[in-house]
Scaffold this motif. Structure first.
Motif, PDB file in Angstrom:
ATOM      1  N   CYS A 105     -34.537 -35.342  33.820  1.00  0.00           N
ATOM      2  CA  CYS A 105     -34.845 -34.578  35.038  1.00  0.00           C
ATOM      3  C   CYS A 105     -36.297 -34.704  35.501  1.00  0.00           C
TER       4      CYS A 105
ATOM      5  N   CYS B 213     -36.521 -31.606  26.383  1.00  0.00           N
ATOM      6  CA  CYS B 213     -36.604 -30.850  27.637  1.00  0.00           C
ATOM      7  C   CYS B 213     -35.677 -29.638  27.562  1.00  0.00           C
TER       8      CYS B 213
ATOM      9  N   CYS C   9     -33.485 -29.079  29.532  1.00  0.00           N
ATOM     10  CA  CYS C   9     -32.157 -29.567  29.937  1.00  0.00           C
ATOM     11  C   CYS C   9     -31.473 -30.302  28.785  1.00  0.00           C
TER      12      CYS C   9
ATOM     13  N   CYS D 260     -39.416 -35.712  30.953  1.00  0.00           N
ATOM     14  CA  CYS D 260     -37.999 -35.692  30.574  1.00  0.00           C
ATOM     15  C   CYS D 260     -37.321 -36.945  31.120  1.00  0.00           C
TER      16      CYS D 260
HETATM   17 ZN   LIG Z   1     -34.955 -32.433  31.610  1.00  0.00          ZN
END
Ligand SMILES: [Zn+2]
Ligand SMILES: [Zn+2]
Length: 359
Positions: A256, A267, A269, A253
């Motif tokens: 992150c 991801c 996120c 990612c």
């Molecule tokens: Zn991420």
């Protein structure tokens, strides 16, 4: 005489019909249980009849078949001394084996080492019980017996075993080259605080002081070289080199740093992922955890208490199974660096570099 490194492969359980010494040998190495109940004092036993008492309070009898004379030789021995000197005996006299159980019961078991050379084994048993006066002075077998003690078979590479081996070689004025070779070998197998163990056994008083000094200096130098090699690798890994696809391919990612398998483009996120390659920074970041997994990092009292041989084995394990796979194969700079460390460690481990003669 460098030891051929062998990977530990768990074997099938040994059949009960194999001679006790053989069984213990195959099984040796995974440490003995030290939470054993207090053993009983050795009782008078028919087994010890006619046995040469290497230890008058011995608790086991070793039986050897002398092929030359056709007679059996018996020795009343201390299971404790033999266990302290050799992991083979540690195992044999552990609770797991009937011999060990009998010793603890005060039964003085008789142990047949029929496959061993009787003359050589007799010398080894005498050396380990520090009965040097009972060994013929002009004997040519002595250096061989000492080497046999330190061979894979009896593995007396503990402070006590190797200390007695050195002592015997010294007392009998073995050739300086033999002594130096033995001292070199000893320095690879003893931790730098070995004299603490030897003090406990009263052995160090018997060894010449300059030998003790030479050993300590060499152990420290070799360990310093080993760790300098290990830590010097980081520099190699910093060198620019192309990145390789990991196998299996991975993605990371962008936001992150979470890792994913190839197909995940996004991801959790919500940020996008990108190809994760085996790059310089990836390899540097992977190296110290590898050292940590091998028990060589961070530096601690435990790491400091290792012998050169133990460090070598850890390096060997790390180089053989790093768990790192990428398209670079054996050309991946991480693999190359690990191989370099192993090669250098082997050089340090096999060097005959203690030059020492009695004055
Ligand atoms: Zn991420
Ligand atoms: Zn790689």
């Amino acid at each position: 005489m460098p030891r051929t490194p062998v990977a530990a492969v768990p074997g099938p359980p040994a059949p009960a019909s194999i001679a006790p010494a053989k069984r213990a040998r195959e099984d040796a190495g995974d440490g003995a249980d030290d939470r054993q109940p207090k053993p009983k004092k050795a009782k008078p036993s028919p087994n010890s009849k006619g046995a040469g008492a290497l230890d008058p309070e011995g608790d086991a009898v070793i039986v050897l078949d002398n092929q030359q004379t056709g007679f059996q030789e018996k020795y009343l021995v201390s299971s404790k001394i033999l266990s302290l000197a050799s992991p083979v005996f540690t195992k044999m006299f552990s609770q797991k084996f009937s011999e060990g159980a009998k010793v603890r019961n005060g039964e003085v078991p008789s142990i047949d080492l029929e496959e061993d050379d009787a003359e050589m084994m007799g010398i080894i048993l005498n050396i380990l019980h520090y009965r040097l006066e009972d060994i013929p002075r002009d004997i040519e077998t002595l250096p061989l017996a000492i080497l046999a003690m330190l061979s894979d078979k009896y593995d007396c590479e503990r402070a006590l075993g190797i200390g007695y081996a050195l002592l015997a070689a010294y007392k009998f004025h073995c050739k300086p080259s033999f002594l130096s070779g033995l001292a070199s070998r000893a320095s690879k197998f003893l931790p730098h605080n070995f004299y603490a163990q030897c003090y406990k056994d009263g052995l160090i008083d018997l060894l010449p002081e300059d030998l003790e000094d030479a050993l300590i200096v060499h152990i420290d130098e070799a360990m310093h070289r080993l760790f300098a090699t290990l830590h010097g690798v980081e520099e190699h890994l910093q060198e620019r080199s192309k990145g390789f696809q990991l196998s299996p391919p991975k993605r990371i990612c962008q936001a992150c740093d979470k890792m994913y398998l190839k197909k995940e483009k996004k991801c959790t996120c919500t940020a996008f992922t990108e190809d994760r390659l085996c790059t310089v920074e990836y390899r540097v970041a992977a190296y110290f955890p590898l050292l940590g997994k091998a028990g060589l990092y961070p530096h601690s009292e435990q790491v400091e208490g290792l012998s050169g041989d133990q460090v070598f084995r850890k390096i060997e394990g790390m180089a053989k199974d790093s768990g790192h796979r990428c398209q670079g194969g054996q050309k991946c700079p991480l693999k190359v660096a690990l191989k370099k460390v192993l090669d250098e460690a082997l050089v340090i481990q096999t060097a005959v570099d203690v030059e020492w003669t009695w004055k």
